[in-house]
Scaffold this motif. Sequence first.
Motif, short mmCIF file in Angstrom:
data_model
loop_
_atom_site.label_atom_id
_atom_site.label_comp_id
_atom_site.label_asym_id
_atom_site.label_seq_id
_atom_site.Cartn_x
_atom_site.Cartn_y
_atom_site.Cartn_z
N GLU A 1 0.83 -1.20 0.00
CA GLU A 1 0.00 0.00 0.00
C GLU A 1 0.87 1.26 0.00
O GLU A 1 0.56 2.23 -0.70
CB GLU A 1 -0.92 0.01 1.23
N GLY A 2 1.96 1.22 0.76
CA GLY A 2 2.86 2.36 0.77
C GLY A 2 3.44 2.61 -0.61
O GLY A 2 3.54 3.76 -1.06
N TYR A 3 3.81 1.53 -1.29
CA TYR A 3 4.33 1.66 -2.66
C TYR A 3 3.27 2.24 -3.59
O TYR A 3 3.56 3.16 -4.37
CB TYR A 3 4.79 0.29 -3.17
N ARG A 4 2.05 1.73 -3.52
CA ARG A 4 0.97 2.24 -4.39
C ARG A 4 0.68 3.69 -4.11
O ARG A 4 0.45 4.48 -5.04
CB ARG A 4 -0.29 1.39 -4.21
N ASN A 5 0.67 4.07 -2.84
CA ASN A 5 0.41 5.47 -2.50
C ASN A 5 1.52 6.39 -3.03
O ASN A 5 1.25 7.50 -3.49
CB ASN A 5 0.28 5.64 -0.98
N GLY A 6 2.75 5.91 -2.96
CA GLY A 6 3.86 6.69 -3.50
C GLY A 6 3.77 6.83 -5.00
O GLY A 6 4.08 7.88 -5.57
N LYS A 7 3.33 5.78 -5.65
CA LYS A 7 3.21 5.80 -7.11
C LYS A 7 2.06 6.71 -7.56
O LYS A 7 2.15 7.37 -8.60
CB LYS A 7 2.97 4.37 -7.62
N ALA A 8 1.01 6.77 -6.75
CA ALA A 8 -0.15 7.58 -7.11
C ALA A 8 0.05 9.06 -6.84
O ALA A 8 -0.59 9.91 -7.48
CB ALA A 8 -1.38 7.09 -6.34
N ALA A 9 0.94 9.39 -5.91
CA ALA A 9 1.15 10.79 -5.51
C ALA A 9 1.95 11.55 -6.56
O ALA A 9 2.63 10.97 -7.40
CB ALA A 9 1.88 10.84 -4.17
N LYS A 10 1.85 12.86 -6.50
CA LYS A 10 2.70 13.70 -7.33
C LYS A 10 4.16 13.52 -6.88
O LYS A 10 4.42 13.00 -5.80
CB LYS A 10 2.29 15.17 -7.21
N TRP A 11 5.08 13.98 -7.70
CA TRP A 11 6.50 13.76 -7.41
C TRP A 11 6.95 14.72 -6.32
O TRP A 11 7.17 15.90 -6.56
CB TRP A 11 7.32 13.95 -8.69
N LEU A 12 7.11 14.21 -5.10
CA LEU A 12 7.39 15.05 -3.94
C LEU A 12 8.74 15.76 -3.96
O LEU A 12 8.88 16.82 -3.34
CB LEU A 12 7.25 14.25 -2.65
N PRO A 13 9.79 15.22 -4.63
CA PRO A 13 11.03 15.99 -4.68
C PRO A 13 10.86 17.37 -5.30
O PRO A 13 11.69 18.25 -5.07
CB PRO A 13 11.94 15.10 -5.55
N MET A 14 9.79 17.57 -6.05
CA MET A 14 9.56 18.86 -6.68
C MET A 14 8.61 19.76 -5.87
O MET A 14 8.30 20.88 -6.27
CB MET A 14 8.99 18.65 -8.09
N ALA A 15 8.15 19.25 -4.72
CA ALA A 15 7.18 20.01 -3.93
C ALA A 15 7.76 21.33 -3.42
O ALA A 15 8.91 21.39 -3.00
CB ALA A 15 6.71 19.17 -2.74
N ASP A 16 6.96 22.35 -3.45
CA ASP A 16 7.35 23.67 -2.94
C ASP A 16 6.99 23.73 -1.45
O ASP A 16 6.01 24.33 -1.05
CB ASP A 16 6.62 24.77 -3.72
N TRP A 17 7.81 23.06 -0.63
CA TRP A 17 7.49 22.93 0.79
C TRP A 17 7.36 24.29 1.48
O TRP A 17 6.56 24.44 2.40
CB TRP A 17 8.56 22.09 1.48
N GLU A 18 8.14 25.25 1.04
CA GLU A 18 8.11 26.56 1.69
C GLU A 18 6.72 27.18 1.64
O GLU A 18 6.25 27.78 2.61
CB GLU A 18 9.12 27.50 1.02
N SER A 19 6.02 27.03 0.52
CA SER A 19 4.68 27.60 0.40
C SER A 19 3.62 26.67 1.00
O SER A 19 2.55 27.14 1.42
CB SER A 19 4.35 27.88 -1.07
N LEU A 20 3.91 25.38 1.05
CA LEU A 20 2.92 24.42 1.55
C LEU A 20 2.81 24.43 3.07
O LEU A 20 1.78 24.03 3.62
CB LEU A 20 3.29 23.01 1.09
N LEU A 21 3.85 24.88 3.77
CA LEU A 21 3.85 24.82 5.23
C LEU A 21 2.68 25.57 5.86
O LEU A 21 2.18 25.18 6.92
CB LEU A 21 5.17 25.38 5.78
N GLU A 22 2.24 26.62 5.22
CA GLU A 22 1.17 27.44 5.80
C GLU A 22 -0.23 26.98 5.38
O GLU A 22 -1.23 27.56 5.81
CB GLU A 22 1.37 28.90 5.42
N LYS A 23 -0.31 25.94 4.57
CA LYS A 23 -1.61 25.45 4.11
C LYS A 23 -2.13 24.34 5.03
O LYS A 23 -1.34 23.63 5.67
CB LYS A 23 -1.49 24.91 2.68
N PRO A 24 -3.45 24.16 5.11
CA PRO A 24 -4.00 23.05 5.90
C PRO A 24 -3.45 21.71 5.39
O PRO A 24 -3.33 21.51 4.18
CB PRO A 24 -5.51 23.15 5.66
N LEU A 25 -3.15 20.82 6.30
CA LEU A 25 -2.55 19.54 5.95
C LEU A 25 -3.44 18.75 4.99
O LEU A 25 -2.95 18.14 4.04
CB LEU A 25 -2.27 18.73 7.21
N ASP A 26 -4.74 18.74 5.24
CA ASP A 26 -5.65 18.02 4.36
C ASP A 26 -5.59 18.57 2.93
O ASP A 26 -5.64 17.81 1.96
CB ASP A 26 -7.09 18.09 4.88
#
Length: 261
Positions: free
Chosen positions: A200-225
């Motif tokens: 399931e962890g593998y499938r969830n990783g495959k289904a998600a967007k590519w996290l190495p490209m995530a703009d974490w700086e802007s995402l920190l202030e957004k609701p987690l959901d």
Amino acid sequence: MTMTGSVTNTTRERPRRKRIEPLKAIRAIRALIADKEDTGQVFKIIDALSGGSDEHMFNRFMASEAGRRIVSERRDLIALLNDRERLAKLPKGTLGRAYYEFMAEENLSADGLVAASEEAPRHYRDMPAEARLFRDRLRDAHDLWHVTSGYGRDGLGELCLLAFTYAQMRNRGVGFIVLVGARVTSKKSPGIGIWKAVREGYRNGKAAKWLPMADWESLLEKPLDEVRRELGILPPATYQRIEPITTARERDQGLTTRKAA
């Protein structure tokens, strides 16, 4: 190379492709099995079996506008994640606040993985600046991946997150750790769905967007959901169902996870 406002694929230096070193990986996995707190061995395994995966990821990152912007701005994610006072003031339910609470509950600091990664071969110090920034950013975001994916720092949570990570990065070292870890864990806790949780962890990783490209700086202030929806991260239902069982067994056996920094 001097960077101005942008970075182009034609001028940047690329990380050197590494050869596979299976004997080093075997020695490191034996050391990790003997001492599960020795996080530095994880970095040695990943390094020994990475091959061309680092170069492939870096090229993918730099082929994107977001990746080139992150590099040109010379972002320092670790400094932001170490600003606990700022994170603690973010609204309840935001990614940044959830990250702060996660780190506080586990008695961790963002610098903990930095120290562990120093045990990997020193050739990383000779990387081009752009490649080193990318690698450091991946390392520093590890606990953000924990928070967004929903996997805890218990043994099964770390294993499932590695399966998630393998789907994202295709690093043979990560895959090797997942296979060995799942085999060992399923023997210690048979019949409760360890392999199912890992898959399931593998499938969830495959289904998600590519996290190495995530703009974490802007995402920190957004609701987690909202962040999870934006990144396409699915809930880890199997892990959540069996985690109390595996965690209780870990506690009974006196096992622990990564040491606090």
